[in-house]
Design a protein around this motif. Structure first.
Motif, PDB file in Angstrom:
ATOM      1  N   SER A  22       0.843  -1.205   0.000  1.00  0.00           N
ATOM      2  CA  SER A  22       0.000   0.000   0.000  1.00  0.00           C
ATOM      3  C   SER A  22       0.878   1.255   0.000  1.00  0.00           C
ATOM      4  O   SER A  22       0.484   2.298   0.511  1.00  0.00           O
ATOM      5  CB  SER A  22      -0.929   0.008   1.210  1.00  0.00           C
ATOM      6  N   ARG A  56       8.913   0.733  -3.569  1.00  0.00           N
ATOM      7  CA  ARG A  56       9.085   1.873  -4.480  1.00  0.00           C
ATOM      8  C   ARG A  56       8.600   3.209  -3.911  1.00  0.00           C
ATOM      9  O   ARG A  56       8.698   4.230  -4.573  1.00  0.00           O
ATOM     10  CB  ARG A  56       8.394   1.593  -5.814  1.00  0.00           C
ATOM     11  N   GLU A  65      -7.781   2.391   2.939  1.00  0.00           N
ATOM     12  CA  GLU A  65      -8.607   1.188   3.168  1.00  0.00           C
ATOM     13  C   GLU A  65      -8.924   1.035   4.648  1.00  0.00           C
ATOM     14  O   GLU A  65     -10.020   0.625   5.017  1.00  0.00           O
ATOM     15  CB  GLU A  65      -7.901  -0.050   2.627  1.00  0.00           C
ATOM     16  N   ARG A  78      -8.300  10.399  14.909  1.00  0.00           N
ATOM     17  CA  ARG A  78      -7.094   9.774  14.344  1.00  0.00           C
ATOM     18  C   ARG A  78      -5.882  10.690  14.489  1.00  0.00           C
ATOM     19  O   ARG A  78      -4.786  10.264  14.809  1.00  0.00           O
ATOM     20  CB  ARG A  78      -7.275   9.516  12.848  1.00  0.00           C
ATOM     21  N   LEU A  79      -6.098  11.977  14.229  1.00  0.00           N
ATOM     22  CA  LEU A  79      -4.983  12.918  14.331  1.00  0.00           C
ATOM     23  C   LEU A  79      -4.536  13.035  15.783  1.00  0.00           C
ATOM     24  O   LEU A  79      -3.336  13.037  16.071  1.00  0.00           O
ATOM     25  CB  LEU A  79      -5.377  14.287  13.767  1.00  0.00           C
ATOM     26  N   TYR A  83      -1.466  10.570  14.509  1.00  0.00           N
ATOM     27  CA  TYR A  83      -0.559  11.414  13.722  1.00  0.00           C
ATOM     28  C   TYR A  83       0.153  12.472  14.561  1.00  0.00           C
ATOM     29  O   TYR A  83       1.370  12.619  14.488  1.00  0.00           O
ATOM     30  CB  TYR A  83      -1.323  12.088  12.577  1.00  0.00           C
ATOM     31  N   ALA A 106       3.400  11.155   0.044  1.00  0.00           N
ATOM     32  CA  ALA A 106       2.101  11.787  -0.223  1.00  0.00           C
ATOM     33  C   ALA A 106       1.312  11.937   1.070  1.00  0.00           C
ATOM     34  O   ALA A 106       1.444  11.128   1.994  1.00  0.00           O
ATOM     35  CB  ALA A 106       1.298  10.941  -1.216  1.00  0.00           C
ATOM     36  N   ALA A 108       0.007  12.517   4.566  1.00  0.00           N
ATOM     37  CA  ALA A 108       0.746  12.531   5.833  1.00  0.00           C
ATOM     38  C   ALA A 108       2.134  11.905   5.684  1.00  0.00           C
ATOM     39  O   ALA A 108       2.989  12.094   6.553  1.00  0.00           O
ATOM     40  CB  ALA A 108      -0.050  11.824   6.912  1.00  0.00           C
TER      41      ALA A 108
HETATM   42  C1  LHQ Z   1      -2.878   2.952  -1.138  1.00  0.00           C
HETATM   43  C2  LHQ Z   1      -2.670   4.282  -0.752  1.00  0.00           C
HETATM   44  C3  LHQ Z   1      -3.264   4.743   0.451  1.00  0.00           C
HETATM   45  C4  LHQ Z   1      -4.173   2.619   0.723  1.00  0.00           C
HETATM   46  C5  LHQ Z   1      -1.631   3.958  -2.588  1.00  0.00           C
HETATM   47  N1  LHQ Z   1      -4.011   3.878   1.148  1.00  0.00           N
HETATM   48  N2  LHQ Z   1      -3.632   2.135  -0.398  1.00  0.00           N
HETATM   49  C6  LHQ Z   1      -5.047  11.755   8.275  1.00  0.00           C
HETATM   50  C7  LHQ Z   1      -6.029  11.306   9.212  1.00  0.00           C
HETATM   51  C8  LHQ Z   1      -7.101  10.477   8.811  1.00  0.00           C
HETATM   52  C9  LHQ Z   1      -7.580  10.204   7.631  1.00  0.00           C
HETATM   53  C10 LHQ Z   1      -7.199  10.736   6.397  1.00  0.00           C
HETATM   54  O1  LHQ Z   1      -5.910  11.158   6.157  1.00  0.00           O
HETATM   55  C11 LHQ Z   1      -5.000  11.730   6.949  1.00  0.00           C
HETATM   56  C12 LHQ Z   1      -3.867  12.333   6.262  1.00  0.00           C
HETATM   57  C13 LHQ Z   1      -3.582  11.812   4.870  1.00  0.00           C
HETATM   58  O2  LHQ Z   1      -2.607  11.179   4.686  1.00  0.00           O
HETATM   59  S1  LHQ Z   1      -4.691  12.237   3.655  1.00  0.00           S
HETATM   60  C14 LHQ Z   1      -3.940  11.576   2.209  1.00  0.00           C
HETATM   61  C15 LHQ Z   1      -4.083  10.086   2.090  1.00  0.00           C
HETATM   62  N3  LHQ Z   1      -3.311   9.603   0.971  1.00  0.00           N
HETATM   63  C16 LHQ Z   1      -3.732   9.707  -0.283  1.00  0.00           C
HETATM   64  O3  LHQ Z   1      -4.804  10.200  -0.585  1.00  0.00           O
HETATM   65  C17 LHQ Z   1      -2.782   9.172  -1.339  1.00  0.00           C
HETATM   66  C18 LHQ Z   1      -3.493   8.153  -2.210  1.00  0.00           C
HETATM   67  N4  LHQ Z   1      -2.538   7.602  -3.169  1.00  0.00           N
HETATM   68  C19 LHQ Z   1      -2.210   8.254  -4.311  1.00  0.00           C
HETATM   69  O4  LHQ Z   1      -2.638   9.344  -4.595  1.00  0.00           O
HETATM   70  C20 LHQ Z   1      -1.253   7.527  -5.212  1.00  0.00           C
HETATM   71  O5  LHQ Z   1      -1.249   6.157  -4.875  1.00  0.00           O
HETATM   72  C21 LHQ Z   1       0.198   8.072  -5.126  1.00  0.00           C
HETATM   73  C22 LHQ Z   1       0.272   9.482  -5.726  1.00  0.00           C
HETATM   74  C23 LHQ Z   1       0.706   8.109  -3.683  1.00  0.00           C
HETATM   75  C24 LHQ Z   1       1.121   7.130  -5.926  1.00  0.00           C
HETATM   76  O6  LHQ Z   1       0.582   6.922  -7.201  1.00  0.00           O
HETATM   77  P1  LHQ Z   1       1.093   5.687  -8.093  1.00  0.00           P
HETATM   78  O7  LHQ Z   1       2.552   5.647  -8.074  1.00  0.00           O
HETATM   79  O8  LHQ Z   1       0.426   5.813  -9.418  1.00  0.00           O
HETATM   80  O9  LHQ Z   1       0.610   4.359  -7.325  1.00  0.00           O
HETATM   81  P2  LHQ Z   1      -0.859   3.709  -7.289  1.00  0.00           P
HETATM   82  O10 LHQ Z   1      -1.889   4.763  -7.130  1.00  0.00           O
HETATM   83  O11 LHQ Z   1      -1.001   2.770  -8.425  1.00  0.00           O
HETATM   84  O12 LHQ Z   1      -0.801   2.864  -5.900  1.00  0.00           O
HETATM   85  C25 LHQ Z   1      -0.165   1.585  -5.826  1.00  0.00           C
HETATM   86  C26 LHQ Z   1      -0.936   0.727  -4.831  1.00  0.00           C
HETATM   87  O13 LHQ Z   1      -0.865   1.332  -3.526  1.00  0.00           O
HETATM   88  C27 LHQ Z   1      -2.406   0.662  -5.205  1.00  0.00           C
HETATM   89  O14 LHQ Z   1      -2.890  -0.599  -4.825  1.00  0.00           O
HETATM   90  P3  LHQ Z   1      -2.999  -1.783  -5.911  1.00  0.00           P
HETATM   91  O15 LHQ Z   1      -3.652  -2.914  -5.155  1.00  0.00           O
HETATM   92  O16 LHQ Z   1      -3.844  -1.263  -7.032  1.00  0.00           O
HETATM   93  O17 LHQ Z   1      -1.615  -2.073  -6.333  1.00  0.00           O
HETATM   94  C28 LHQ Z   1      -3.020   1.709  -4.312  1.00  0.00           C
HETATM   95  O18 LHQ Z   1      -4.368   1.487  -4.044  1.00  0.00           O
HETATM   96  C29 LHQ Z   1      -2.202   1.570  -3.060  1.00  0.00           C
HETATM   97  N5  LHQ Z   1      -2.214   2.807  -2.276  1.00  0.00           N
HETATM   98  N6  LHQ Z   1      -1.891   4.878  -1.663  1.00  0.00           N
HETATM   99  N7  LHQ Z   1      -3.067   5.980   0.906  1.00  0.00           N
END
Ligand code: LHQ
Length: 255
Positions: A22, A56, A65, A78-79, A83, A106, A108
């Motif tokens: 993830s 990576r 999830e 959660r924060l 965090y 990305a 947090a």
């Molecule tokens: C993931 C994630 C992920 C699970 C990639 N979770 N699986 C604080 C308190 C409480 C709640 C909310 O949040 C917070 C603070 C935060 O952090 S808010 C921001 C949360 N993070 C995101 O929104 C980032 C989501 N991910 C993305 O935008 C992209 O994955 C990035 C830009 C990081 C990377 O893109 P790519 O290199 O194209 O990779 P991908 O999208 O294909 O991801 C690869 C795998 O990792 C994929 O799973 P799969 O089974 O298809 O291989 C994604 O689902 C998984 N993954 N981020 N945050």
């Protein structure tokens, strides 16, 4: 497989976020292990810490999830329970923490990288706010660290546009201290950590404390804290040893 791998070498504790499937996204369990490791890093044998990611990515922020599985836990909760304590523990550690940003940072995960004292990035790394893309605001310190590092105008643009900064752009903006080739990032971060570990620990630790406080302290308070820290530093044997070496025209004593 534990979500955090821990290795120790040359007085450097290396913490590897280890949920590559993830992109090393944060779960409650990962936070707990990271905080326990930061607590353990207070041991005198540890003089610097490196944080990196397995596979990576560096860290993709909150595991979305997990939040889906636990919809009743509010973000505020959660924060407050995961965090914020993690970021505060990292900042409160009076030892340098170096992020070896091996891939995408990305949400947090970006905040975690920004909270570190130094960032070494692989040329494959990138820096993505992500919060705005899911309708959230910067958290885990991103709104505090980003403007300090890049200035208000760039921080506002970056955090509201979700612009993905490449490693080269991050270097140009002052987000990272150095960019290396992908295979070298951990070794280079470790090398920097070991060099910092060889510096007088009290001085490095209190420099970290002074710089952190300088961001929000009034000059009068800052001068008082500098005075207090300087007295404590001057009473540590490192100070006398190094002054003696300087006056004797010798190099600094080895650690
Ligand atoms: C993931 C994630 C992920 C699970 C990639 N979770 N699986 C604080 C308190 C409480 C709640 C909310 O949040 C917070 C603070 C935060 O952090 S808010 C921001 C949360 N993070 C995101 O929104 C980032 C989501 N991910 C993305 O935008 C992209 O994955 C990035 C830009 C990081 C990377 O893109 P790519 O290199 O194209 O990779 P991908 O999208 O294909 O991801 C690869 C795998 O990792 C994929 O799973 P799969 O089974 O298809 O291989 C994604 O689902 C998984 N993954 N981020 N945050």
């Amino acid at each position: 497989m534990p979500p955090l791998e821990i290795h120790e070498r040359d007085a450097v504790l290396v913490l590897t976020l280890n949920r590559p499937e993830s992109l090393n996204a944060f779960t409650v369990e990962l936070h707990e292990q990271l905080r326990a490791a930061l607590d353990d890093a207070r041991r005198p044998e540890v003089r610097a810490v490196v944080v990196t990611g397995a596979g990576r990515a560096f860290c993709a922020g909150q595991d979305l999830e997990e939040t889906q599985r636990q919809p009743t836990t509010s973000l505020s909760e959660r924060l407050a329970t995961s965090y914020n304590p993690t970021i505060l523990a990292l900042r409160a550690l009076d030892k340098p923490v170096i992020a070896a940003v091996n891939g995408v940072a990305a949400g947090a995960g970006l905040s975690l990288a920004l909270a570190c004292d130094i960032r070494v990035a692989s040329d494959a790394a990138s820096f993505v706010p992500a919060f705005i893309a899911i309708g959230l605001v910067p958290d885990s310190g991103a709104s505090w660290f980003a403007p300090q590092l890049v200035g208000y105008a760039r921080a506002f643009e970056w955090l509201t546009s979700n612009r993905r900064l490449s490693a080269a752009e991050a270097l140009e903006w002052g987000v990272v201290n150095e960019v290396t080739s992908a295979g070298d990032v951990l070794a280079r971060a470790h090398e920097r950590a070991a060099a910092l570990a060889a510096q007088p620990g009290t001085g490095v630790g209190m420099t970290k404390r002074l710089l952190a406080r300088a961001q929000d302290a009034a000059l009068r308070d800052q001068l008082e804290l500098e005075r207090e820290c300087q007295q404590a530093a001057s009473e540590h044997p490192d100070h006398a040893e190094r002054v003696a070496a300087f006056l004797a025209k010798q190099s600094a004593p080895p650690r």
